[in-house]
Structures are given as structure tokens and as C-alpha cells.
Motif scaffolding. Structure first.
Motif, PDB file in Angstrom:
ATOM      1  N   SER A   1       0.811  -1.222   0.000  1.00  0.00           N
ATOM      2  CA  SER A   1       0.000   0.000   0.000  1.00  0.00           C
ATOM      3  C   SER A   1       0.846   1.275   0.000  1.00  0.00           C
ATOM      4  CB  SER A   1      -0.943   0.010   1.209  1.00  0.00           C
ATOM      5  OG  SER A   1      -0.209   0.046   2.420  1.00  0.00           O
ATOM      6  N   TRP A   2       2.179   1.140  -0.124  1.00  0.00           N
ATOM      7  CA  TRP A   2       3.065   2.306  -0.163  1.00  0.00           C
ATOM      8  C   TRP A   2       3.633   2.474  -1.567  1.00  0.00           C
ATOM      9  CZ3 TRP A   2       6.829   2.336   4.631  1.00  0.00           C
ATOM     10  CH2 TRP A   2       6.094   2.155   5.810  1.00  0.00           C
TER      11      TRP A   2
ATOM     12  N   THR B   1       7.618   7.408  -1.054  1.00  0.00           N
ATOM     13  CA  THR B   1       8.372   6.771   0.024  1.00  0.00           C
ATOM     14  C   THR B   1       9.804   7.287   0.059  1.00  0.00           C
ATOM     15  OG1 THR B   1       7.034   4.770  -0.254  1.00  0.00           O
ATOM     16  CG2 THR B   1       9.099   4.540   0.957  1.00  0.00           C
TER      17      THR B   1
ATOM     18  N   PRO C   1       6.976   6.580   4.675  1.00  0.00           N
ATOM     19  CA  PRO C   1       6.110   7.365   3.801  1.00  0.00           C
ATOM     20  C   PRO C   1       6.451   8.857   3.869  1.00  0.00           C
ATOM     21  CG  PRO C   1       4.818   5.789   5.068  1.00  0.00           C
ATOM     22  CD  PRO C   1       6.199   5.794   5.651  1.00  0.00           C
TER      23      PRO C   1
ATOM     24  N   LEU D   1      -6.342   7.204   6.511  1.00  0.00           N
ATOM     25  CA  LEU D   1      -6.106   5.860   5.973  1.00  0.00           C
ATOM     26  C   LEU D   1      -6.831   5.659   4.647  1.00  0.00           C
ATOM     27  CD1 LEU D   1      -6.421   3.776   9.278  1.00  0.00           C
ATOM     28  CD2 LEU D   1      -4.312   4.436   8.095  1.00  0.00           C
TER      29      LEU D   1
ATOM     30  N   GLY E   1      -4.826   7.348   1.691  1.00  0.00           N
ATOM     31  CA  GLY E   1      -3.465   6.963   1.353  1.00  0.00           C
ATOM     32  C   GLY E   1      -2.381   7.345   2.339  1.00  0.00           C
ATOM     33  N   TYR E   2      -2.723   8.002   3.438  1.00  0.00           N
ATOM     34  CA  TYR E   2      -1.717   8.252   4.460  1.00  0.00           C
ATOM     35  C   TYR E   2      -1.316   6.916   5.072  1.00  0.00           C
ATOM     36  CZ  TYR E   2      -3.359  13.211   4.825  1.00  0.00           C
ATOM     37  OH  TYR E   2      -3.718  14.515   4.599  1.00  0.00           O
ATOM     38  N   ARG E   3      -0.013   6.737   5.241  1.00  0.00           N
ATOM     39  CA  ARG E   3       0.460   5.499   5.855  1.00  0.00           C
ATOM     40  C   ARG E   3       1.414   5.784   7.014  1.00  0.00           C
ATOM     41  NH1 ARG E   3      -3.430   4.204   3.908  1.00  0.00           N
ATOM     42  NH2 ARG E   3      -3.854   2.631   2.323  1.00  0.00           N
TER      43      ARG E   3
ATOM     44  N   LEU F   1      -7.732  -0.263  11.139  1.00  0.00           N
ATOM     45  CA  LEU F   1      -6.861  -0.998  10.219  1.00  0.00           C
ATOM     46  C   LEU F   1      -7.592  -2.172   9.557  1.00  0.00           C
ATOM     47  CD1 LEU F   1      -3.391  -0.955  12.032  1.00  0.00           C
ATOM     48  CD2 LEU F   1      -4.084   0.347  10.018  1.00  0.00           C
TER      49      LEU F   1
ATOM     50  N   LEU G   1      -6.027  -3.110   6.139  1.00  0.00           N
ATOM     51  CA  LEU G   1      -4.616  -2.870   6.433  1.00  0.00           C
ATOM     52  C   LEU G   1      -4.209  -3.621   7.693  1.00  0.00           C
ATOM     53  CD1 LEU G   1      -4.634   1.004   5.852  1.00  0.00           C
ATOM     54  CD2 LEU G   1      -3.712  -0.725   4.286  1.00  0.00           C
TER      55      LEU G   1
ATOM     56  N   ASP H   1       1.468  -2.140   7.648  1.00  0.00           N
ATOM     57  CA  ASP H   1       1.182  -1.129   6.621  1.00  0.00           C
ATOM     58  C   ASP H   1       1.352   0.291   7.150  1.00  0.00           C
ATOM     59  OD1 ASP H   1       0.272  -2.617   4.220  1.00  0.00           O
ATOM     60  OD2 ASP H   1      -1.248  -3.375   5.594  1.00  0.00           O
ATOM     61  N   ILE H   2       1.476   0.437   8.456  1.00  0.00           N
ATOM     62  CA  ILE H   2       1.496   1.763   9.072  1.00  0.00           C
ATOM     63  C   ILE H   2       2.871   2.058   9.663  1.00  0.00           C
ATOM     64  CG2 ILE H   2       0.481   3.206  10.909  1.00  0.00           C
ATOM     65  CD1 ILE H   2      -1.345   2.610   8.519  1.00  0.00           C
TER      66      ILE H   2
END
Length: 301
Positions: free
Chosen positions: A13-14, A19, A29, A52, A55-57, A79, A84, A88-89
Motif C-alpha cells: 500500500s506504499w 516513500t 512514507p 487511511l 493513502g496516508y500510511r 486498520l 490494512l 502497513d502503518i
């Protein structure tokens, strides 16, 4: 910004173009959700959900924000709903200025992990180079910082902290740290916007492989109305906030905008697939005057 081969796979998801690679070899991120002054549990949940979904990770918090437990609770709920996992975070927290010293630092970090309900943090920062309750000019600040860093190095080596760094450090503070540390800082988080471009600090960090992360990108909201910013926004068909955030990203600096408004959180995420021109950057550079809207660490011994 220093790019190195990844120490672990990039989460699906990144997107790679969103990145940064830290000096640990780990990814981070470029866009994160700041949570300063976001304390109400429902406000935390709504803001985090919007982040979330858009697209914020990365989620940035700190012990002094008083919201680690609320963020941990919200992540446990959100999540799975967003498809997620914890991996993912990228989760950041920070050492309170009252907890400097070797044993207090270790206890504070473990407390943050407990509040957030996590086995590890992706990044943990020393929040301030000085110690609460001591004068900024107190020469003991240097020793207390060194003891705090020693504790962070141990926690990093144990795997509880995947990366360690600092916030609000000057070049002098960084030089002292680099001269004595076993593990160099991966990140420096500072106030950074067109009125406080900090070019010398940015160059220093690039030379030393330290990633610079901006807070207060909007100048606590004061910069969005500046004519220079508005002009660039109108030319680009973007909001002033998006222009200010893109200004940092264009320099390889990551951003952590905060908003309690889900709509604004979503709007602030629209930073990709467009860019500022050289002329835009030149116009924004005319604002640089050393103006701070937050704290000035330059007098901390």
C-alpha cells in the motif's frame, strides 16, 4: 535524502514514489498525519479514518500530545476496516522533555508502546534538546540528551524501535550527537516552511544521511493567506495548503499535516502527479525570513 537498498519489503500500500528510504535501510512514507492538539477520541478516530482512506500510511504522535491511547484504539478498529495491518502503518512517537535521562527514557518509550498497544515503533524521536524544569542554557542538557540517546540505541538494537531520531535539534546539537553516538539519527523533525526554509540545516542533513521531516508546514495556518502562496496556488489550480506541502516534498522533505476535518485531511493528500515549477519555487523563496511560529531551540545548550 539518502536512498539505500530496503532492509525489508515495501508494503503493497506504499507507492515507491511516495516513500523515502532512511539510513537504516527501511522505508518511510513521505506523507503522514500529524496529531498535535488532536485529543478528543472521536476527532482522532475521524481524522485517522480519513487519512487511511486517502493513502496516508504514517501517523505521528508524541507523549506530550496526550493522545497515544486514543490513536492506538483507533488503529485497532480502523486498520481491519481499511484492509490494512500494523505492518502497513509507519508509527512515530516522541520522548517528552520531562523524561530525559537513561532510565526515564527507557520507561517513557515502553509506556508509549503500551499506550499505543504496539510491540514496536517505526520511529521514536527525542522531542526537544532541552529538559523540562531546567533552563535552556543549562549545560547539563547535553549530558541528559546523550543519556537519552544511549537508551534509544539499546531499544533500537532490541527491535522495539526500528529507527531513532530527533526533533527540534540545531546543527550544533546534531554535531554533538554524531560525535558520540553508535547509531546515527535517521530523522530530524523540525519546523519547515517557506518563511523558515532552513537551507543550511537541510544541506547538513543531506550530507549526513539524515532525513528531514517538516512540521508546521502551513505556519500554523498563517501562510495559506500569503499573496505569494495564493498566487502559486491559483496558477497551479491547487489549494494554498497543497502548495505549501508540495514545496517541502519537492525538496525531498516529508510532511505531516494535521487536521481535525476529514475533508481537509483528504484535500491535503492530493500532492502527487503534479509539481511546482522553478518559477513557483522562486516566488515562494522570497518569503524566507527565519520566521518561526513554534519553538526556537537555538538557545538550548
Amino acid at each position: 535524502m539518502q536512498h539505500q537498498p530496503p532492509a525489508r519489503d515495501l508494503p503493497a500500500s506504499w507507492p515507491p514514489e511516495r516513500t523515502a528510504w532512511l539510513n537504516t535501510g527501511a522505508p518511510m512514507p513521505l506523507l503522514g498525519l500529524g496529531t498535535f492538539r488532536l485529543r478528543d477520541r472521536e476527532a482522532v478516530r475521524l481524522s485517522l479514518h480519513a487519512a487511511l482512506e486517502n493513502g496516508y500510511r504514517l501517523v505521528d504522535t508524541a507523549a506530550v500530545y496526550g493522545n497515544e491511547a486514543a490513536i492506538g484504539s483507533a488503529l485497532r478498529e480502523l486498520l481491519p476496516r481499511c484492509g490494512l495491518s500494523r505492518e502497513d502503518i509507519f508509527l512515530t512517537s516522541k520522548l517528552s522533555p520531562r523524561d530525559h535521562g537513561e532510565a526515564p527514557t527507557e520507561a517513557a518509550c515502553l509506556r508509549s508502546l503500551q499506550e499505543l498497544g504496539c510491540d514496536y515503533l517505526d520511529l521514536y524521536l527525542i522531542h526537544w534538546p532541552g529538559t523540562q524544569g531546567h533552563p535552556q542554557g543549562d549545560k547539563g542538557n547535553k549530558e541528559r540528551r546523550q543519556l537519552s540517546w544511549r537508551a534509544l540505541e539499546r531499544l533500537h538494537e532490541s527491535g522495539k524501535l526500528r529507527a531513532i531520531g530527533v526533533s527540534n535539534y540545531t546543527i550544533q546539537h546534531l554535531r554533538e550527537l554524531l560525535a558520540s553516538c553508535r547509531v546515527p539519527p535517521a530523522v530530524l523533525q523540525v519546523e519547515f516552511h517557506p518563511q523558515l526554509a532552513q537551507s543550511e540545516l537541510l544541506d547538513f542533513c543531506r550530507q549526513k544521511g539524515i532525513h528531514l521531516q517538516a512540521y508546521s508546514s502551513l505556519g500554523t495556518g498563517q501562510l495559506v493567506g500569503r499573496p505569494e502562496v495564493v498566487n502559486v496556488a491559483e496558477r497551479q489550480g491547487r489549494t494554498p495548503a497543497q502548495v505549501l506541502l508540495r514545496w517541502a516534498l519537492r525538496q525531498g522533505v516529508s510532511v505531516i499535516p494535521k487536521s481535525a476535518s476529514p475533508a481537509r485531511v483528504a484535500e491535503n493528500s492530493q500532492l502527487w502527479n503534479w509539481d511546482l515549477t522553478h518559477a513557483d519555487m522562486e516566488e515562494l523563496s522570497t518569503l524566507d525570513c527565519g520566521k518561526r511560529y513554534c519553538w526556537d531551540p537555538s538557545s538550548v545548550a
